[in-house]
Design a protein around this motif. Sequence first.
Motif, PDB file in Angstrom:
ATOM      1  N   SER A 108      -6.612  -2.628  -6.080  1.00  0.00           N
ATOM      2  CA  SER A 108      -7.687  -2.985  -5.359  1.00  0.00           C
ATOM      3  C   SER A 108      -9.115  -2.641  -5.637  1.00  0.00           C
ATOM      4  O   SER A 108      -9.988  -3.429  -5.532  1.00  0.00           O
ATOM      5  CB  SER A 108      -7.539  -2.208  -3.640  1.00  0.00           C
ATOM      6  N   GLU A 128      -3.661  -5.903   3.320  1.00  0.00           N
ATOM      7  CA  GLU A 128      -3.171  -4.686   3.423  1.00  0.00           C
ATOM      8  C   GLU A 128      -4.109  -3.745   4.221  1.00  0.00           C
ATOM      9  O   GLU A 128      -3.510  -2.753   4.788  1.00  0.00           O
ATOM     10  CB  GLU A 128      -3.016  -4.162   2.139  1.00  0.00           C
ATOM     11  N   ASP A 174      -5.226  -9.578  -1.923  1.00  0.00           N
ATOM     12  CA  ASP A 174      -4.652  -8.418  -1.970  1.00  0.00           C
ATOM     13  C   ASP A 174      -3.636  -8.176  -0.771  1.00  0.00           C
ATOM     14  O   ASP A 174      -4.164  -8.088   0.392  1.00  0.00           O
ATOM     15  CB  ASP A 174      -5.824  -7.433  -1.869  1.00  0.00           C
TER      16      ASP A 174
HETATM   17 MG    MG Z   1      -4.361  -1.994  -2.957  1.00  0.00          MG
END
Ligand code: MG
Length: 458
Positions: A108, A128, A174
């Motif tokens: 990330s 997330e 993500d």
């Molecule tokens: Mg991540």
Amino acid sequence: MAKVKKIFACTNCGAVAPKWVGKCPHCGEWNTYVEEVISREVTEEEKRRPWKGADKKAGARPVPLPEIQAGNTQRLLAPDGELNRVLGGGIVPGSLVLIGGQPGIGKSTLLLQVALHLKTKVLYVSGEESDEQIKMRADRIGEQAAHCYILTETNTTKILAQAEQLDPGLIIIDSIQTLSSPHIESMPGSVSQVRECAGELQRFAKESNIPVFLIGHITKEGSIAGPKLLEHIVDAVLQFEGDQNYTYRILRTIKNRFGSTDELGIYEMQASGLREVPNPSELLLSQKDEDLSGSAVAATIEGLRPMLIETQALVSRSVYSAPQRSATGFDLRRLGMLLAVLEKRAGLPFFQNDVYLNIAGGIRVDDPAIDLAIISALISSLEDIAIPTNICFAAEVGLSGEIRAVNRIEQRIQEANRLGFTEIFISKYNLKGLDPRRYDIRIRTVGKIEELFQALFA
Ligand code: MG
Ligand code: TYD
């Protein structure tokens, strides 16, 4: 009419079966089958001859190759030299790139950094983390780019609708495992869901010409979840790896439709994000002044990049009946093999000793040319004789104790020379076609372990 409404799919390789099976007949894994619901109904005839009912006028038609326009293949340059290198010279428009890695490795961070530093509009979709969490990460990286849009959404239809409206230069997802398509009923992260979402994103990317980066999780076995499915769909697969306890991270190419898979990117995780490491050797050599036993420098090549890496060994008398063997950044079985060779071919008593091996920076090295440095470090620690810091090594060790030639020897020698080493040990079989006078470094050749022993420790 056959109604297939439910199937069972292997979460490891994606094979499907009408019934639950304990062991996957395709990949041999146990307990990987899960039930999946497919809502499409097809008739037997449709299934057997699906082309019969198709409209011949609709859809794509075959085009002779010369009539195809090369199009706008101008790559988008990422604000990150290492990423550009790994992708083969920038981001290809309309491409779908998968980046896999273990949790917490920095996927990330890597992509948020790209989003923040890129000069065009970027849509960062996170399933997330919340916007605040991403904001906090951006604060750490120390950048507040106005053209970076954050979308916390997991429904692919809604995501793609927003993406179409925003028309960014790059989309980051993500992660792929959190997405769900409303056309499929199974859980996010399941095989059919991942496949469907990736397929939708791929069609969107190709149609809009917007590149899409997907972050993918890694299963406990170390492969990208549903990797076999995704590998076919995406244009490039990158793997982000490194040891959590160290700061170095390596970005490897596993597949790349637009470039070589030999490229490698190296980063260092710092308090304010990832920093590119264009010159890895200078960091992977520990800066010490005195000669200490158990340490030897290997001239390795990872991907296409020469890297000088320090290997450290500690050999100490064992207090247990079964001596300990431990290795960081190196295959434990290969260490066992090298110890067996040293024992059998050079008569060195490692069986009474614990052996610990460490590769600097926690970097995993696959290059067999590291062998010679490792056995030198092992002997150095066992004999407690230091190897002078101006010496480095590049050769493979065979089972009968022979020192074998390695590829790209000239590149290794040049890098060692550049970094100020004055002697390099290589295999005598590498001498063919090599002109030692061309280098400002003393080239020493060995053919057997005994010769190495004689040259360094006798
Ligand atoms: Mg991540
Ligand atoms: P993260 O990018 O969330 O990993 P992934 O998405 O692969 O799960 O970050 C991983 C780790 O990096 C986290 O433990 C904190 C650390 N980190 C830094 O050391 N410096 C930084 O600037 C940032 C943003 C994270």
